[in-house]
Design a protein around this motif. Structure first.
Motif, mmCIF file in Angstrom:
data_model
loop_
_atom_site.group_PDB
_atom_site.id
_atom_site.type_symbol
_atom_site.label_atom_id
_atom_site.label_comp_id
_atom_site.label_asym_id
_atom_site.label_seq_id
_atom_site.Cartn_x
_atom_site.Cartn_y
_atom_site.Cartn_z
ATOM 1 N N PRO A 33 35.934 32.020 31.457
ATOM 2 C CA PRO A 33 36.159 33.459 31.635
ATOM 3 C C PRO A 33 37.391 33.946 30.877
ATOM 4 C CG PRO A 33 36.951 32.272 33.543
ATOM 5 C CD PRO A 33 36.235 31.255 32.681
ATOM 6 N N ASN A 34 37.345 35.199 30.495
ATOM 7 C CA ASN A 34 38.540 35.879 30.026
ATOM 8 C C ASN A 34 39.348 36.314 31.247
ATOM 9 O OD1 ASN A 34 37.568 35.881 27.240
ATOM 10 N ND2 ASN A 34 36.102 37.412 27.981
ATOM 11 N N ILE A 35 40.654 36.475 31.042
ATOM 12 C CA ILE A 35 41.537 36.877 32.135
ATOM 13 C C ILE A 35 42.471 37.967 31.629
ATOM 14 C CG2 ILE A 35 43.302 36.141 33.773
ATOM 15 C CD1 ILE A 35 42.158 33.260 33.438
ATOM 16 N N GLY A 62 36.305 44.838 43.466
ATOM 17 C CA GLY A 62 36.964 43.550 43.595
ATOM 18 C C GLY A 62 37.489 43.281 44.984
ATOM 19 N N ASP A 297 31.443 41.195 32.416
ATOM 20 C CA ASP A 297 30.894 40.331 33.460
ATOM 21 C C ASP A 297 31.508 38.934 33.460
ATOM 22 O OD1 ASP A 297 29.284 42.369 34.298
ATOM 23 O OD2 ASP A 297 27.483 41.661 33.248
ATOM 24 N N ASN A 298 32.194 38.575 32.362
ATOM 25 C CA ASN A 298 32.820 37.257 32.288
ATOM 26 C C ASN A 298 34.337 37.373 32.209
ATOM 27 O OD1 ASN A 298 32.656 34.385 32.200
ATOM 28 N ND2 ASN A 298 33.050 34.440 29.998
ATOM 29 N N THR A 299 34.884 38.430 32.803
ATOM 30 C CA THR A 299 36.328 38.647 32.757
ATOM 31 C C THR A 299 36.867 38.908 34.154
ATOM 32 O OG1 THR A 299 36.206 39.591 30.526
ATOM 33 C CG2 THR A 299 38.186 40.068 31.803
ATOM 34 N N TYR A 300 37.956 38.222 34.492
ATOM 35 C CA TYR A 300 38.716 38.514 35.700
ATOM 36 C C TYR A 300 39.826 39.490 35.348
ATOM 37 C CZ TYR A 300 36.484 34.550 38.031
ATOM 38 O OH TYR A 300 35.560 33.705 38.585
ATOM 39 N N ILE A 301 39.959 40.534 36.146
ATOM 40 C CA ILE A 301 41.039 41.498 35.968
ATOM 41 C C ILE A 301 41.902 41.484 37.222
ATOM 42 C CG2 ILE A 301 41.673 43.889 35.489
ATOM 43 C CD1 ILE A 301 38.893 44.295 34.287
ATOM 44 N N ARG A 335 39.149 41.756 40.343
ATOM 45 C CA ARG A 335 37.694 41.819 40.175
ATOM 46 C C ARG A 335 37.283 40.767 39.154
ATOM 47 N NH1 ARG A 335 34.888 46.801 37.204
ATOM 48 N NH2 ARG A 335 33.239 45.239 37.024
ATOM 49 N N GLY A 336 36.056 40.294 39.265
ATOM 50 C CA GLY A 336 35.582 39.302 38.325
ATOM 51 C C GLY A 336 34.362 38.575 38.843
ATOM 52 N N PRO A 337 33.886 37.600 38.084
ATOM 53 C CA PRO A 337 32.673 36.880 38.450
ATOM 54 C C PRO A 337 32.774 36.245 39.840
ATOM 55 C CG PRO A 337 33.352 36.331 36.213
ATOM 56 C CD PRO A 337 34.452 37.137 36.805
#
Length: 479
Positions: A33-35, A62, A297-301, A335-337
């Protein structure tokens, strides 16, 4: 074979922290994932509903952490704890200014050689830090063009950062001056740089995005100059506290706030909320950029603040550095997957937990000095059997006279537990608040509390303030 041995070493390093495993050997780097980590400056808890992008795109989508605490309610020590996952007594950046704090102390102690940036970069992430780094960077220790290790992209103010206009950025080792036009507004400039970085990154990326808002002087973007007209600062029961006879001398010495002071508090609150709208637009830009790039959809914020802020509470017209909830409890939304939209986490968490969490999500190894815990189980809706019961908050008086004038608070160590706040000052004075009976911390019961309770809290505080590395994760579970 060599890659397999490296992966095994990473797993063994992570196991003592109860981290989950890095990606399996069949997964590609791109699958990780991206962060994005957005860290604002001096934002108190309980105000996120005022900001449309943060509330709609993060809070509703989230998990909100209701009991998330800082290790120190002052910028530089707190941010060092975030970068290194260490309590203040371990990393040694004690205040905002030299000689015992600030960037100069961080650099002199060699701390920049191992941060969440270097960990994530070593794990194959493309890394960026944009916005505020540490107070008084670049200081007297380095040139203004200095870029610490661990960052592929570096866009950090080196002059006039708090104004949001008329500042100078160190852009990957080159200095760029920005003016006073609307397009130069710092939060917007950071949003543009973040947009470019996220769109262009093919590898998984880690973006540390640190706007200045709502830090004084809280300058808004032109488009937000008239927002929040007529709005007043919140008036909790702790506002302009009337009875302080049982409090430490520093608080007893504060006069009640007169109407003129209250009017100025309301003005400052409006200024802060207006400035935060620029940071809110930045969050909206991040989400929309990720959506358009097919990466959302593949990033945590993550969204958090380095410390809270007083606005009239406990007679404090403005400021931080106290052990009260207004200063030490801050927002954290993720928020994230796999994260349940609109969920709430009530477990005790702290800023030392952020870097280990980023590391686990990215499959990065962390060094033995790490003192926090990964939040990944909580993000997945699980609570480990042995979870934190204690958070340590430490404050040191600055030697710098100008900095010392910013706060009346003596040095202290504080223990925040699930039920109590217990504080010991260098003056010998103490505070104890029963948070169930007194959530606004208006009644200091240190002089009348059960001696057995005081002994237990003293013991827990001692264990926390003397802990280091892995044994901090033992001390924080003691009851």
């Amino acid at each position: 074979m060599v890659k397999g041995l490296c992966r095994l070493a990473c797993v063994l390093l992570l196991l003592p922290l109860a981290f989950s495993l890095p990606p399996a050997s069949g997964e590609t780097a791109q699958a990780r994932p991206n962060i994005v980590f957005v860290l604002v400056d001096d934002l108190e808890a309980g105000v996120l509903r005022n900001f449309p992008n943060i509330s709609k795109q993060l809070v509703r989508q989230g998990a909100s952490f209701e009991r998330f605490f800082v290790t120190n309610s002052w910028c530089c020590p707190s941010r060092t704890s975030i970068l290194r996952s260490q309590y203040v007594h371990s990393h040694g950046v004690l205040t905002n200014t030299a000689p015992e704090g600030g960037f100069d102390r961080f650099y002199a102690n060699g701390l920049e050689r191992s941060t969440v940036g270097t960990w994530m970069q070593s794990a194959g992430y493309r890394t960026a830090l944009m916005g505020k780094f540490l107070n008084h960077y670049p200081g007297t220790s380095t040139e203004a063009t200095h870029v610490p290790p661990g960052w592929n992209e570096w866009d950090v103010p080196v002059k006039n950062l708090y104004e949001e206009y008329g500042y100078t950025l160190n852009e990957n080792g080159k200095l760029a001056d920005y003016g006073w036009s609307e397009r130069d507004y710092l939060s917007d400039v950071l949003a543009g740089k973040a947009r470019t970085f996220m769109t262009a990154s093919k590898d998984p990326f880690f973006l540390y995005l640190a706007p200045i808002a709502p830090h004084n002087p809280s300058n808004p973007a032109v488009r937000h100059a008239n927002a929040f007209s007529g709005v007043r600062a919140p008036r909790p029961k702790s506002f302009n506290q009337e009875d302080v006879k049982d409090e430490p001398r520093w608080l007893r010495n504060l006069p009640t706030i007169k109407q003129k002071g209250i009017d100025r508090i309301d003005e400052r609150y409006r200024d802060r909320m207006r400035a935060m709208l620029g940071a809110d637009d930045l969050v909206g830009s991040v989400v929309e950029t990720l959506r358009q790039a097919g990466k959302l959809d593949n990033t945590y914020i993550f969204f958090a603040s380095d410390n809270g802020f007083h606005l009239g509470t406990h007679r404090i017209k403005q400021g931080k550095t106290t052990p009260f909830e207004e200063a030490i409890r801050v927002p954290l939304v993720v928020r994230g997957p796999g994260i349940a939209p609109g969920s709430t986490v009530n477990d005790m968490t702290a800023t030392v937990d952020l870097a280990p969490t980023f590391a686990e999500l990215g499959g990065a190894a962390v060094p033995p000095f790490v003192e926090g815990r990964s939040l990944v189980p909580l993000l997945n809706g699980r609570k480990p059997t042995h979870w934190r019961k204690n958070v340590l908050v430490e404050f040191n008086r600055p030697l710098n006279k100008a900095s010392a004038k910013q706060t009346p608070v003596p040095a202290y160590q504080a223990l925040r537990t699930e039920d109590y706040t217990y504080v010991r000052y260098e003056t010998g004075e103490t505070q104890l608040y029963d948070l169930a009976a007194d959530p606004h911390q208006l009644h200091n019961i240190a002089a009348t509390a059960d001696p057995a309770l005081l002994l237990r809290l003293q013991s827990r505080l001692l264990m926390m303030r003397t802990c280091s590395a892995a044994n901090c994760r033992e001390a924080d579970t003691r009851s």
